[in-house]
Enzyme design. Structure first.
Site, PDB file in Angstrom:
ATOM      1  CG  PHE A  39     -85.853  -4.042 -73.204  1.00 42.62           C
ATOM      2  CD1 PHE A  39     -86.792  -2.897 -73.477  1.00 42.62           C
ATOM      3  CD2 PHE A  39     -85.285  -4.248 -72.226  1.00 42.62           C
ATOM      4  CE1 PHE A  39     -87.093  -2.163 -72.365  1.00 42.62           C
ATOM      5  CE2 PHE A  39     -85.461  -3.399 -71.041  1.00 42.62           C
ATOM      6  CZ  PHE A  39     -86.594  -2.554 -71.216  1.00 42.62           C
ATOM      7  CB  VAL A  40     -80.214  -2.139 -74.546  1.00 46.19           C
ATOM      8  CG1 VAL A  40     -80.021  -2.607 -75.718  1.00 46.19           C
ATOM      9  CG2 VAL A  40     -80.848  -0.439 -74.974  1.00 46.19           C
ATOM     10  CE  LYS A  71     -83.782   0.339 -78.165  1.00 44.90           C
ATOM     11  NZ  LYS A  71     -84.880  -0.535 -77.776  1.00 44.90           N
ATOM     12  CG  ASP A 124     -86.792   3.342 -77.480  1.00 45.56           C
ATOM     13  OD1 ASP A 124     -86.243   2.262 -77.867  1.00 45.56           O
ATOM     14  OD2 ASP A 124     -86.805   3.459 -76.197  1.00 45.56           O
ATOM     15  CD  GLU A 126     -84.696  11.417 -73.637  1.00 44.09           C
ATOM     16  OE1 GLU A 126     -83.997  10.636 -72.888  1.00 44.09           O
ATOM     17  OE2 GLU A 126     -85.846  11.730 -73.897  1.00 44.09           O
ATOM     18  CG  ASP A 127     -81.989   7.014 -71.345  1.00 42.69           C
ATOM     19  OD1 ASP A 127     -82.913   7.746 -71.933  1.00 42.69           O
ATOM     20  OD2 ASP A 127     -82.378   6.127 -70.692  1.00 42.69           O
ATOM     21  CG  ASP A 166     -85.654   1.008 -65.957  1.00 39.05           C
ATOM     22  OD1 ASP A 166     -86.724   0.627 -65.239  1.00 39.05           O
ATOM     23  OD2 ASP A 166     -85.704   1.863 -66.859  1.00 39.05           O
ATOM     24  N   GLY A 197     -83.669   7.984 -66.911  1.00 39.58           N
ATOM     25  CA  GLY A 197     -82.603   7.329 -67.747  1.00 39.58           C
ATOM     26  C   GLY A 197     -81.406   8.199 -68.054  1.00 39.58           C
TER      27      GLY A 197
END
Length: 184
Positions: free
Chosen positions: A156-157, A135, A107, A103-104, A163, A48
């Site tokens: 969820f993105v 998040k 969570d 990081e992308d 992805d 990611g």
């Protein structure tokens, strides 16, 4: 790839390409200031973080080194198993290095918390985190993020490296998927 390429798969765009670019400019300026005159190793977390790492690194105004890790705490589902596996380790010795994990998205923070601990055990001068997204409502571990793009809702993105079933990573924006895509 843009929105027209994915038809009605996108429900809502949360962050445009322009939003992401502006935030990356701000993050890069802070990183340049904080690491002026010091070495810096960017550690991207595959897969990611590829987009964030590439775009962030091109905005930095001093030499950097890069390396990649792949870690997994997910089984076949979408919930963290709590067990982290290193799928691809670093090629670089961290001893005495200033490490910036890129990081992308954060969570639960469980995997990233484990990764920070693992990298700190390797003798670096410092370990910090840069993440485009977080998040807060999904957090299960306290992870200190030094360079943060955006806090987003616990949805969820996809896009900008994120992805769904290995699709949508190359969208230049961050969006939520329409329920028909994932059977929701």
């Amino acid at each position: 790839m843009d929105q027209s390429d994915v038809g009605n798969d996108i429900e809502k765009i949360l962050l445009t390409s322009e939003d992401l670019g502006k935030k990356l400019d701000e993050m890069a300026a802070r990183i340049d200031e904080d690491y002026a005159g010091r070495d810096l190793l960017l550690v991207g977390v595959l897969k990611g973080a590829v987009m964030v790492m590439a775009d962030l690194s091109r905005r930095l105004h001093h030499p950097i080194a890069m390396d990649w890790m792949a870690v997994s705490s997910y089984g076949s589902g979408t919930k963290s198993s709590g067990v982290v596996r290193i799928l691809k380790d670093l090629d670089t010795d961290l001893t005495g290095r200033n490490v910036l994990i890129v990081e992308d998205i954060i969570d639960s923070g469980l995997t990233l918390s484990w990764l920070v601990s693992n990298l700190r055990s390797r003798g670096p001068a410092s370990v910090e985190i840069a993440s485009m997204l977080r998040k807060p409502d999904a957090a299960q571990a306290d992870v200190e993020v030094k360079y943060l793009g955006y806090d987003i809702p616990n949805e969820f993105v996809v896009g900008f490296g994120l992805d769904y079933a290995e699709n949508y990573r190359n969208l230049p924006f961050v969006a939520t998927l329409a329920p028909h895509v994932y059977g929701g």
